[in-house]
Design a protein around this motif. Structure first.
Motif, mmCIF file in Angstrom:
data_model
loop_
_atom_site.group_PDB
_atom_site.id
_atom_site.type_symbol
_atom_site.label_atom_id
_atom_site.label_comp_id
_atom_site.label_asym_id
_atom_site.label_seq_id
_atom_site.Cartn_x
_atom_site.Cartn_y
_atom_site.Cartn_z
ATOM 1 N N LYS A 37 0.743 -1.260 0.076
ATOM 2 C CA LYS A 37 -0.085 -0.267 0.045
ATOM 3 C C LYS A 37 0.750 1.260 0.214
ATOM 4 N N PHE A 38 2.124 1.173 0.425
ATOM 5 C CA PHE A 38 2.967 2.377 0.574
ATOM 6 C C PHE A 38 3.751 2.405 -0.598
ATOM 7 N N ILE A 39 4.363 1.331 -1.128
ATOM 8 C CA ILE A 39 5.424 1.192 -2.275
ATOM 9 C C ILE A 39 4.722 1.457 -3.519
ATOM 10 N N VAL A 40 3.540 0.705 -3.808
ATOM 11 C CA VAL A 40 2.987 0.964 -5.164
ATOM 12 C C VAL A 40 2.478 2.202 -5.452
ATOM 13 N N PRO A 41 1.560 3.020 -4.762
ATOM 14 C CA PRO A 41 1.288 4.244 -5.131
ATOM 15 C C PRO A 41 2.715 5.254 -5.439
ATOM 16 N N LEU A 42 3.549 5.164 -4.314
ATOM 17 C CA LEU A 42 4.731 5.993 -4.637
ATOM 18 C C LEU A 42 5.443 5.609 -5.656
ATOM 19 N N THR A 43 5.670 4.574 -6.102
ATOM 20 C CA THR A 43 6.158 4.070 -7.504
ATOM 21 C C THR A 43 5.453 4.740 -8.685
ATOM 22 N N ILE A 44 4.250 4.585 -8.646
ATOM 23 C CA ILE A 44 3.463 5.221 -9.785
ATOM 24 C C ILE A 44 3.489 6.474 -9.794
ATOM 25 N N PHE A 45 3.442 7.324 -8.570
ATOM 26 C CA PHE A 45 3.732 8.753 -8.798
ATOM 27 C C PHE A 45 5.084 9.062 -9.224
ATOM 28 N N PHE A 46 6.102 8.472 -8.692
ATOM 29 C CA PHE A 46 7.349 8.885 -8.946
ATOM 30 C C PHE A 46 7.373 8.745 -10.555
ATOM 31 N N LEU A 47 6.929 7.346 -11.144
ATOM 32 C CA LEU A 47 7.216 7.377 -12.680
ATOM 33 C C LEU A 47 6.412 8.166 -13.422
ATOM 34 N N VAL A 48 5.160 8.523 -12.982
ATOM 35 C CA VAL A 48 4.329 9.622 -13.597
ATOM 36 C C VAL A 48 5.002 10.796 -13.784
ATOM 37 N N PHE A 49 5.589 11.464 -12.366
ATOM 38 C CA PHE A 49 6.047 12.702 -12.381
ATOM 39 C C PHE A 49 7.374 12.786 -13.326
ATOM 40 N N TYR A 50 8.176 11.616 -13.080
ATOM 41 C CA TYR A 50 9.429 11.526 -13.903
ATOM 42 C C TYR A 50 9.280 11.430 -15.215
ATOM 43 N N PHE A 51 8.406 10.709 -16.060
ATOM 44 C CA PHE A 51 8.107 10.654 -17.442
ATOM 45 C C PHE A 51 7.519 11.797 -17.929
ATOM 46 N N ALA A 52 6.593 12.575 -17.200
ATOM 47 C CA ALA A 52 5.936 13.612 -17.504
ATOM 48 C C ALA A 52 6.626 14.707 -18.306
ATOM 49 N N LEU A 53 7.834 14.919 -17.805
ATOM 50 C CA LEU A 53 8.704 16.119 -18.411
ATOM 51 C C LEU A 53 9.343 15.561 -19.915
ATOM 52 N N PRO A 54 9.815 14.757 -20.074
ATOM 53 C CA PRO A 54 10.010 14.296 -21.530
ATOM 54 C C PRO A 54 8.734 14.213 -22.403
ATOM 55 N N VAL A 55 7.657 13.611 -21.903
ATOM 56 C CA VAL A 55 6.535 13.508 -22.725
ATOM 57 C C VAL A 55 5.812 15.141 -22.961
ATOM 58 N N LEU A 56 5.840 15.890 -21.846
ATOM 59 C CA LEU A 56 5.274 17.386 -22.159
ATOM 60 C C LEU A 56 6.022 17.972 -23.002
ATOM 61 N N THR A 57 7.384 17.857 -22.906
ATOM 62 C CA THR A 57 8.387 18.574 -23.736
ATOM 63 C C THR A 57 8.290 18.323 -25.170
ATOM 64 N N SER A 58 8.183 17.039 -25.254
ATOM 65 C CA SER A 58 8.226 16.368 -26.858
ATOM 66 C C SER A 58 7.044 16.502 -27.327
ATOM 67 N N TYR A 59 5.778 16.504 -26.756
ATOM 68 C CA TYR A 59 4.652 16.306 -27.392
ATOM 69 C C TYR A 59 3.525 17.449 -27.157
ATOM 70 N N SER A 60 4.069 18.388 -26.507
ATOM 71 C CA SER A 60 3.221 19.748 -26.214
ATOM 72 C C SER A 60 4.103 20.789 -25.901
ATOM 73 N N THR A 61 3.345 22.298 -25.993
ATOM 74 C CA THR A 61 4.031 23.330 -25.711
ATOM 75 C C THR A 61 3.876 23.937 -24.420
ATOM 76 N N VAL A 62 3.240 23.034 -23.410
ATOM 77 C CA VAL A 62 2.748 23.696 -21.997
ATOM 78 C C VAL A 62 3.910 24.335 -21.302
ATOM 79 N N LEU A 63 4.975 23.639 -21.485
ATOM 80 C CA LEU A 63 6.277 24.102 -20.447
ATOM 81 C C LEU A 63 7.093 24.863 -21.115
ATOM 82 N N ASN A 64 6.745 25.348 -22.450
ATOM 83 C CA ASN A 64 7.520 26.386 -22.853
ATOM 84 C C ASN A 64 7.491 27.930 -22.334
ATOM 85 N N ASN A 65 6.281 28.038 -21.640
ATOM 86 C CA ASN A 65 5.947 29.396 -21.391
ATOM 87 C C ASN A 65 7.236 29.862 -20.176
#
Length: 106
Positions: A25-53
């Motif tokens: 109950k502790f490790i699985v949500p923490l791991t999911i949060f980490f992976l989503v947060f970690y991969f959000a940067l390359p996905v957002l910078t590659s496929y959108s302009t949200v972070l360009n401002n």
């Protein structure tokens, strides 16, 4: 004479099952949060302009997000270390409980 630990008996005990459940109950949500947060940067910078401002002067939101990843990593590490010490205490209690009840062997 030494006492031995019956590991099969420990794995079937309620204390051990509760420990494993609480760790999941502790490790699985923490791991999911980490992976989503970690991969959000390359996905957002590659496929959108949200972070360009610009966030502050000439610093874009992409740099702010990247810096936040370092902070997130340290915070999750500290949280995990503190929680792991709690899990270690529970594991030691389970081992001691079964060690005391263990059969004596030669």
């Amino acid at each position: 004479m030494q006492k031995r630990i019956d590991y099969e008996k420990i794995t079937e005990s309620n204390g051990f099952k509760n420990l494993i459940t609480s760790k999941k109950k502790f490790i699985v949500p923490l791991t999911i949060f980490f992976l989503v947060f970690y991969f959000a940067l390359p996905v957002l910078t590659s496929y959108s302009t949200v972070l360009n401002n610009n966030a502050f002067g000439d610093i874009s939101w992409a740099w702010v997000f990247a810096f936040a990843q370092f902070i997130m990593t340290w915070v999750l590490c500290i949280v995990y270390v503190k929680k792991a010490s709690f899990f270690d205490k529970l594991a030691n209690e389970i081992i001691e409980e079964n060690f005391e009840k263990g059969e004596k062997s030669a």
